[in-house]
Design a protein around this motif. Structure first.
Motif, PDB file in Angstrom:
ATOM      1  N   SER A 151      11.927  -2.181  11.054  1.00 26.14           N
ATOM      2  CA  SER A 151      10.912  -2.556  10.047  1.00 26.14           C
ATOM      3  C   SER A 151       9.746  -3.328  10.806  1.00 26.14           C
ATOM      4  CB  SER A 151      11.599  -3.285   9.199  1.00 26.14           C
ATOM      5  OG  SER A 151      10.544  -3.918   8.238  1.00 26.14           O
ATOM      6  N   ARG A 152       8.541  -3.333  10.548  1.00 28.35           N
ATOM      7  CA  ARG A 152       7.550  -4.080  10.796  1.00 28.35           C
ATOM      8  C   ARG A 152       6.572  -4.468   9.989  1.00 28.35           C
ATOM      9  NH1 ARG A 152       2.706  -1.749  11.727  1.00 28.35           N
ATOM     10  NH2 ARG A 152       2.525   0.655  11.782  1.00 28.35           N
ATOM     11  N   LEU A 153       5.793  -5.623   9.953  1.00 23.00           N
ATOM     12  CA  LEU A 153       4.791  -5.884   8.993  1.00 23.00           C
ATOM     13  C   LEU A 153       3.431  -4.923   9.133  1.00 23.00           C
ATOM     14  CD1 LEU A 153       4.451  -9.642   8.952  1.00 23.00           C
ATOM     15  CD2 LEU A 153       5.562  -8.231   7.338  1.00 23.00           C
ATOM     16  N   ALA A 154       3.122  -4.720   8.276  1.00 27.39           N
ATOM     17  CA  ALA A 154       1.777  -3.707   8.109  1.00 27.39           C
ATOM     18  C   ALA A 154       0.682  -4.472   8.502  1.00 27.39           C
ATOM     19  CB  ALA A 154       1.365  -3.067   6.761  1.00 27.39           C
ATOM     20  N   GLU A 155      -0.398  -3.945   9.416  1.00 32.54           N
ATOM     21  CA  GLU A 155      -1.386  -4.606   9.993  1.00 32.54           C
ATOM     22  C   GLU A 155      -2.687  -3.996   9.500  1.00 32.54           C
ATOM     23  OE1 GLU A 155      -0.483  -4.104  13.921  1.00 32.54           O
ATOM     24  OE2 GLU A 155       1.047  -5.562  13.942  1.00 32.54           O
ATOM     25  N   ASP A 156      -4.009  -4.469   9.812  1.00 35.26           N
ATOM     26  CA  ASP A 156      -5.210  -3.837   9.659  1.00 35.26           C
ATOM     27  C   ASP A 156      -5.247  -2.427   9.898  1.00 35.26           C
ATOM     28  OD1 ASP A 156      -5.875  -6.188   8.441  1.00 35.26           O
ATOM     29  OD2 ASP A 156      -7.068  -7.010   9.909  1.00 35.26           O
ATOM     30  N   GLY A 157      -4.677  -2.177  11.035  1.00 38.68           N
ATOM     31  CA  GLY A 157      -4.634  -0.578  11.571  1.00 38.68           C
ATOM     32  C   GLY A 157      -4.048   0.419  10.737  1.00 38.68           C
ATOM     33  N   ASP A 158      -3.169  -0.197   9.539  1.00 40.63           N
ATOM     34  CA  ASP A 158      -2.412   0.526   8.910  1.00 40.63           C
ATOM     35  C   ASP A 158      -3.105   0.779   7.686  1.00 40.63           C
ATOM     36  OD1 ASP A 158      -0.036   0.806  10.780  1.00 40.63           O
ATOM     37  OD2 ASP A 158       0.323  -1.136  10.339  1.00 40.63           O
ATOM     38  N   ARG A 159      -4.421   0.052   7.300  1.00 40.41           N
ATOM     39  CA  ARG A 159      -4.904   0.322   6.089  1.00 40.41           C
ATOM     40  C   ARG A 159      -5.156   1.378   5.265  1.00 40.41           C
ATOM     41  NH1 ARG A 159     -10.222  -0.019   3.860  1.00 40.41           N
ATOM     42  NH2 ARG A 159     -10.296  -1.560   2.228  1.00 40.41           N
ATOM     43  N   ASP A 160      -5.501   2.670   6.166  1.00 41.59           N
ATOM     44  CA  ASP A 160      -5.860   3.707   5.534  1.00 41.59           C
ATOM     45  C   ASP A 160      -4.459   4.438   5.051  1.00 41.59           C
ATOM     46  OD1 ASP A 160      -8.463   3.610   5.812  1.00 41.59           O
ATOM     47  OD2 ASP A 160      -8.689   4.716   7.676  1.00 41.59           O
ATOM     48  N   LEU A 161      -3.400   4.278   5.881  1.00 38.18           N
ATOM     49  CA  LEU A 161      -2.156   4.743   5.544  1.00 38.18           C
ATOM     50  C   LEU A 161      -1.598   4.167   4.331  1.00 38.18           C
ATOM     51  CD1 LEU A 161       0.749   6.395   6.301  1.00 38.18           C
ATOM     52  CD2 LEU A 161       1.143   4.376   7.312  1.00 38.18           C
ATOM     53  N   LEU A 178      -3.755   3.522 -11.493  1.00 38.01           N
ATOM     54  CA  LEU A 178      -3.270   2.316 -11.900  1.00 38.01           C
ATOM     55  C   LEU A 178      -3.971   1.253 -11.375  1.00 38.01           C
ATOM     56  CD1 LEU A 178      -1.038   0.754 -13.485  1.00 38.01           C
ATOM     57  CD2 LEU A 178       0.461   0.700 -11.164  1.00 38.01           C
ATOM     58  N   LEU A 179      -4.276   1.385 -10.102  1.00 38.49           N
ATOM     59  CA  LEU A 179      -4.865   0.040  -9.660  1.00 38.49           C
ATOM     60  C   LEU A 179      -5.888   0.828  -8.458  1.00 38.49           C
ATOM     61  CD1 LEU A 179      -2.965   0.418  -6.808  1.00 38.49           C
ATOM     62  CD2 LEU A 179      -1.645  -1.250  -8.083  1.00 38.49           C
ATOM     63  N   SER A 180      -6.714  -0.195  -8.069  1.00 40.18           N
ATOM     64  CA  SER A 180      -7.326   0.173  -6.783  1.00 40.18           C
ATOM     65  C   SER A 180      -6.727   0.138  -5.356  1.00 40.18           C
ATOM     66  CB  SER A 180      -8.881  -0.757  -6.661  1.00 40.18           C
ATOM     67  OG  SER A 180      -9.197  -0.807  -5.250  1.00 40.18           O
ATOM     68  N   PRO A 181      -6.683   1.371  -4.760  1.00 36.64           N
ATOM     69  CA  PRO A 181      -5.976   1.236  -3.485  1.00 36.64           C
ATOM     70  C   PRO A 181      -6.524   0.394  -2.433  1.00 36.64           C
ATOM     71  CG  PRO A 181      -6.355   3.475  -4.249  1.00 36.64           C
ATOM     72  CD  PRO A 181      -7.011   2.712  -5.062  1.00 36.64           C
ATOM     73  N   ALA A 182      -7.580   0.158  -2.336  1.00 36.70           N
ATOM     74  CA  ALA A 182      -8.272  -0.594  -1.341  1.00 36.70           C
ATOM     75  C   ALA A 182      -7.991  -1.877  -1.796  1.00 36.70           C
ATOM     76  CB  ALA A 182      -9.739  -0.671  -1.489  1.00 36.70           C
ATOM     77  N   GLU A 183      -8.298  -2.427  -2.969  1.00 34.16           N
ATOM     78  CA  GLU A 183      -8.170  -3.966  -3.325  1.00 34.16           C
ATOM     79  C   GLU A 183      -6.552  -4.388  -3.315  1.00 34.16           C
ATOM     80  OE1 GLU A 183      -8.460  -7.672  -5.419  1.00 34.16           O
ATOM     81  OE2 GLU A 183      -9.999  -5.993  -4.881  1.00 34.16           O
ATOM     82  N   TRP A 184      -5.789  -3.339  -3.657  1.00 37.19           N
ATOM     83  CA  TRP A 184      -4.262  -3.756  -3.625  1.00 37.19           C
ATOM     84  C   TRP A 184      -3.849  -3.789  -2.100  1.00 37.19           C
ATOM     85  CZ3 TRP A 184       0.032  -1.786  -1.167  1.00 37.19           C
ATOM     86  CH2 TRP A 184       1.293  -2.122  -1.695  1.00 37.19           C
ATOM     87  N   THR A 185      -4.122  -2.944  -1.134  1.00 36.39           N
ATOM     88  CA  THR A 185      -3.824  -2.875   0.131  1.00 36.39           C
ATOM     89  C   THR A 185      -4.488  -4.273   0.852  1.00 36.39           C
ATOM     90  OG1 THR A 185      -3.733  -0.647   0.204  1.00 36.39           O
ATOM     91  CG2 THR A 185      -4.108  -1.843   2.281  1.00 36.39           C
ATOM     92  N   ASP A 186      -5.699  -4.575   0.513  1.00 40.65           N
ATOM     93  CA  ASP A 186      -6.390  -5.666   1.187  1.00 40.65           C
ATOM     94  C   ASP A 186      -5.713  -7.022   0.694  1.00 40.65           C
ATOM     95  OD1 ASP A 186      -8.178  -4.060   2.589  1.00 40.65           O
ATOM     96  OD2 ASP A 186      -9.920  -4.409   1.194  1.00 40.65           O
ATOM     97  N   ALA A 187      -5.303  -7.216  -0.538  1.00 39.00           N
ATOM     98  CA  ALA A 187      -4.597  -8.194  -0.807  1.00 39.00           C
ATOM     99  C   ALA A 187      -3.405  -8.362  -0.524  1.00 39.00           C
ATOM    100  CB  ALA A 187      -4.632  -8.441  -2.499  1.00 39.00           C
ATOM    101  N   ARG A 188      -2.407  -7.505  -0.365  1.00 37.21           N
ATOM    102  CA  ARG A 188      -0.946  -7.539   0.276  1.00 37.21           C
ATOM    103  C   ARG A 188      -1.390  -7.684   1.873  1.00 37.21           C
ATOM    104  NH1 ARG A 188      -0.642  -6.689  -4.633  1.00 37.21           N
ATOM    105  NH2 ARG A 188       1.170  -6.295  -5.658  1.00 37.21           N
ATOM    106  N   LEU A 189      -2.351  -7.036   2.376  1.00 34.46           N
ATOM    107  CA  LEU A 189      -2.392  -7.303   3.895  1.00 34.46           C
ATOM    108  C   LEU A 189      -2.737  -8.687   4.292  1.00 34.46           C
ATOM    109  CD1 LEU A 189      -4.087  -4.186   5.199  1.00 34.46           C
ATOM    110  CD2 LEU A 189      -1.969  -4.852   5.702  1.00 34.46           C
TER     111      LEU A 189
END
Length: 292
Positions: A151-161, A178-189
Motif C-alpha cells: 500500500s502507498r499514499l496516492a500522490e499528485d501523479g495518480d490524479r488522473d487514475l 454523484l460527485l465531481s471526480p476532480a473536486e473529490w480527488t483534489d480534496a482527498r489528495l
C-alpha cells in the motif's frame, strides 16, 4: 409539536454554533453531518451543488439540541434520529416553505417516518433507494494471506487514475454523477486521504479513501477495485491499510457504510474487524432517483 419548533438557517456558522456540541456528542451516528459540514466550512458552501444549503435544529424543552438536519441540493435531506411526530413536523415545515426534496437519508426508522410523512403530505410516491449499515472498527484484523504488493499514499501523479476510478466507483454503486471526480480527488489528495494498493511492479490495483477527521472520527469511503482485478484480496488489503493509518493517527472511531444488498463487502469488512452500529436507509421521492 409544531412545525415552527424547527429552527432553520442558511448560515452554517450559526448552525454549528448552536448544534456543534450535539453533533460531536455522538460522532459515530453523526459522522455524515460532521464531515459534510466540515467540508462546507473549509471548501465552500457550493461544493455539493449550486443551491444554498439549508440547516435546521430542534431543541428540547430544556433548550438542549435534540435533532438536526442539513440539505445540500440536489442531494437527499440528511436527518439525525427523530421521533415520528418530529419527522412529521419537519416535513410539514419544509413543504410549507415550498422546499423541494428528492429524497431523505437517515437512521432506518427516522428515514421511514419522514418518507411516510412526506408521501402523505406532498402526495408524492416514495421508494427505497438503498439500505445501509454503519460499521465501527473494533480490533483491526489484517487479512491473511495478503496479496502481493504494498500500500502507498496516492500522490499528485495518480490524479488522473483516481479521478477515473472514483467515476467508475460511483457508476458501480448505481450513483453516476454523484460527485465531481476532480473536486473529490483534489480534496482527498490535499490531506493524504487516498491509499492505493499496487503490485510489485508498481501497477495500482485498488484504492480506499478516508474523510478528514472531525470529532475524533473518520470514515472509510470509496473502496474500489476495477472489475477485472476483483477477487484477489486487494480491496481488503487496502481497506485494512487505511484503517491502520487512521488508528495510528490517533483517530478514536474509524467508520464506514456498506450497502446491505452487497453481502461480499459486508462480509469483508466484518472479517477485518468492523462491527455494526446502526442501519440507515436512503429514500427517493417523486419517482426520481435521489443522490447523496
Amino acid at each position: 409539536m409544531r412545525p415552527d419548533d424547527w429552527h432553520l438557517t442558511e448560515d452554517l456558522d450559526d448552525f454549528l454554533s448552536r448544534a456543534g456540541d450535539f453533533l460531536h456528542s455522538r460522532p459515530a451516528l453523526h459522522t455524515v453531518p460532521l464531515t459534510v459540514t466540515d467540508a462546507l466550512r473549509t471548501r465552500g458552501l457550493h461544493i455539493y451543488g449550486t443551491e444554498a444549503p439549508l440547516f435546521g435544529l430542534l431543541r428540547e424543552d430544556d433548550g438542549n439540541v435534540r435533532a438536526t438536519f442539513f440539505h445540500t441540493p440536489p442531494h437527499p435531506l440528511n436527518v439525525t434520529a427523530l421521533r415520528p411526530e418530529e419527522a412529521e413536523a419537519l416535513a410539514t415545515r419544509l413543504l410549507g416553505l415550498g422546499h423541494q426534496l428528492l429524497g431523505v437519508s437517515g437512521e432506518r426508522d427516522t428515514a421511514a417516518a419522514f418518507a411516510t410523512a412526506w408521501e402523505r403530505s406532498a402526495g408524492e410516491p416514495v421508494s427505497v433507494h438503498q439500505r445501509q449499515r454503519l460499521y465501527r472498527l473494533g480490533e483491526l484484523v489484517i487479512p491473511e494471506p495478503a496479496p502481493e504488493g504494498r500500500s502507498r499514499l496516492a500522490e499528485d501523479g495518480d490524479r488522473d487514475l483516481v479521478m477515473r476510478w472514483i467515476e467508475e466507483f460511483c457508476t458501480a454503486v448505481g450513483q453516476p454523477g454523484l460527485l465531481s471526480p476532480a473536486e473529490w480527488t483534489d480534496a482527498r489528495l490535499a490531506h493524504d486521504g487516498i491509499a492505493l494498493w499496487e503490485t510489485p511492479d508498481g501497477t495500482p490495483t485498488a484504492m480506499a479513501s478516508l474523510t478528514t477527521r472531525v470529532g475524533g472520527q473518520v470514515r472509510v469511503a470509496a473502496v474500489y477495485t476495477p472489475a477485472d482485478l476483483r477477487g484477489r484480496g486487494y480491496a481488503g488489503a487496502v481497506t485494512a491499510e487505511v484503517s491502520r493509518r487512521a488508528l495510528n493517527a490517533g483517530t478514536h472511531e474509524v467508520l464506514l457504510f456498506t450497502d446491505l444488498a452487497n453481502p461480499t463487502s459486508n462480509g469483508l469488512y466484518q472479517r477485518i474487524g468492523y462491527r455494526g452500529v446502526a442501519d440507515f436507509t436512503v429514500y427517493d421521492f417523486g419517482g426520481v432517483e435521489a443522490r447523496h
